[in-house]
Design an enzyme around this catalytic site. Structure first.
Site, PDB file in Angstrom:
ATOM      1  N   LYS A 171       7.052   0.637   9.234  1.00  0.00           N
ATOM      2  CA  LYS A 171       5.744   1.189   9.602  1.00  0.00           C
ATOM      3  C   LYS A 171       5.814   2.058  10.856  1.00  0.00           C
ATOM      4  CE  LYS A 171       3.717  -3.007   7.787  1.00  0.00           C
ATOM      5  NZ  LYS A 171       2.842  -4.149   8.089  1.00  0.00           N
ATOM      6  N   ARG A 231      -2.435 -15.260   7.687  1.00  0.00           N
ATOM      7  CA  ARG A 231      -2.759 -14.076   6.890  1.00  0.00           C
ATOM      8  C   ARG A 231      -3.374 -14.489   5.559  1.00  0.00           C
ATOM      9  NH1 ARG A 231       0.124  -9.749   8.739  1.00  0.00           N
ATOM     10  NH2 ARG A 231      -1.610  -8.603   7.825  1.00  0.00           N
ATOM     11  N   PRO A 250      -3.060  -0.253   8.451  1.00  0.00           N
ATOM     12  CA  PRO A 250      -2.194   0.610   7.628  1.00  0.00           C
ATOM     13  C   PRO A 250      -0.928  -0.123   7.224  1.00  0.00           C
ATOM     14  CG  PRO A 250      -2.879   1.721   9.659  1.00  0.00           C
ATOM     15  CD  PRO A 250      -3.273   0.288   9.786  1.00  0.00           C
ATOM     16  N   GLU A 251      -0.593  -0.059   5.951  1.00  0.00           N
ATOM     17  CA  GLU A 251       0.672  -0.614   5.486  1.00  0.00           C
ATOM     18  C   GLU A 251       1.622   0.538   5.200  1.00  0.00           C
ATOM     19  OE1 GLU A 251       0.933  -3.992   3.184  1.00  0.00           O
ATOM     20  OE2 GLU A 251      -0.926  -4.894   3.867  1.00  0.00           O
ATOM     21  N   ARG A 260      -9.523   1.898  17.386  1.00  0.00           N
ATOM     22  CA  ARG A 260      -9.365   0.562  17.984  1.00  0.00           C
ATOM     23  C   ARG A 260      -8.183   0.461  18.932  1.00  0.00           C
ATOM     24  NH1 ARG A 260     -10.326  -4.215  13.924  1.00  0.00           N
ATOM     25  NH2 ARG A 260     -10.165  -5.302  15.915  1.00  0.00           N
TER      26      ARG A 260
END
Ligand SMILES: [Zn+2]
Length: 274
Positions: free
Chosen positions: A66, A261, A2-3, A115
């Site tokens: 976040k 990344r 999730p961003e 997760r």
């Protein structure tokens, strides 16, 4: 993962619960209840502190970068979605539910996390605001920076793509939206921050705002669902498109790893600066 737009979407999902009183707390899997956002260890007293929410009225949830914060009278919660965490309002306990909160109108909100990289942290309400902001720069969505402000926050010889992920410079920029914003601003991801001029910073500032609002629209339309649910449609301009034609100029999109990344750019319309 999730961003910022997904985290903001989760916050907006919780807003309608503000003003409602908690009638029950459920702990189907207390392993996601932690003593702090920064630790993976289980919170021994967490279950008890979560139960203290019963009888309290929910406030409007907040977000920084976040991280999510939610207060209930004197008590509060911090939440981080990790890789696969999200909040779901559902009558029945969803699969992978970790924590559930039932309200006086009968609705129950669940923190679901297959997760388990996400977490919920019970804290005093008075500590929520400081804990949300600790170590973070201005929020990339709620506190948009001008080009000059960005330039002042990114005084470093490091590459702009890598530096954009530094949460202490700008909170909430994740890998995908950094890649997309650089494409929007016509900037090569390897450009050193110190080599960007005022015009480039202005373009990047505008691109970050545009990109994050576009991300919110995508989330609202469920367009980023593939990130977590395996759907194949890629809603992004360059992210995940190595080898494809640039949608702006027809150039061939490159994909390489930077600082661990995945990074994508168009060599033709995001040229490397000399
Ligand atoms: Zn291009």
């Amino acid at each position: 993962m999730p961003e910022l737009p997904e985290v903001e979407a989760n916050r907006r999902l919780l807003i309608p619960l503000a003003g409602h009183r908690v009638t029950a707390v459920h702990l189907p899997d207390p392993t996601s209840v932690r003593p702090a956002l920064s630790t993976k260890s289980k919170d021994a007293g967490g279950a008890e502190r979560l139960t203290a929410l019963v009888g309290q009225v929910a406030d409007v949830p907040t977000r920084k970068g976040k991280r999510l914060g939610w207060t209930f009278g004197p008590h509060g919660l911090l939440a981080h979605l990790g890789m696969t965490g999200r909040f779901v309002v559902a009558d029945a306990e969803p699969r992978w539910a970790k924590v559930g909160i039932t309200f006086d109108d009968g609705r129950t909100v669940w923190f679901v996390d297959p997760r388990r990289f996400g977490c919920v942290v019970p804290v005093d309400a008075a500590k929520v605001s400081a804990a949300l902001s600790q170590g973070l720069g201005p929020d990339a969505l709620d506190d948009p920076q001008s080009g000059a402000q960005l330039a002042a926050r990114f005084v470093t010889p490091r590459a702009i793509k890598v530096a954009l992920l530094d949460q202490d410079r700008l909170a909430g920029m994740g890998n995908i939206h950094a890649v997309e914003a650089l494409w929007r601003a016509h900037l090569h991801p390897d450009t050193r921050c110190v080599d960007l001029d005022a015009k480039a910073w202005d373009a990047l500032a505008a691109a970050i705002t545009t990109q994050l609002h576009h991300g919110l629209d995508l989330v609202a339309a469920d367009g980023i669902a593939y990130l977590s649910d395996g759907v194949i449609t890629n809603p992004f301009e360059v992210y995940g498109r190595a080898g494809e034609a640039c949608r702006r100029c027809g150039g061939r999109i490159q994909g390489e790893v930077r600082a661990g990344r995945s990074t994508f750019w168009c060599p033709d319309c995001q040229p490397q600066r000399a």
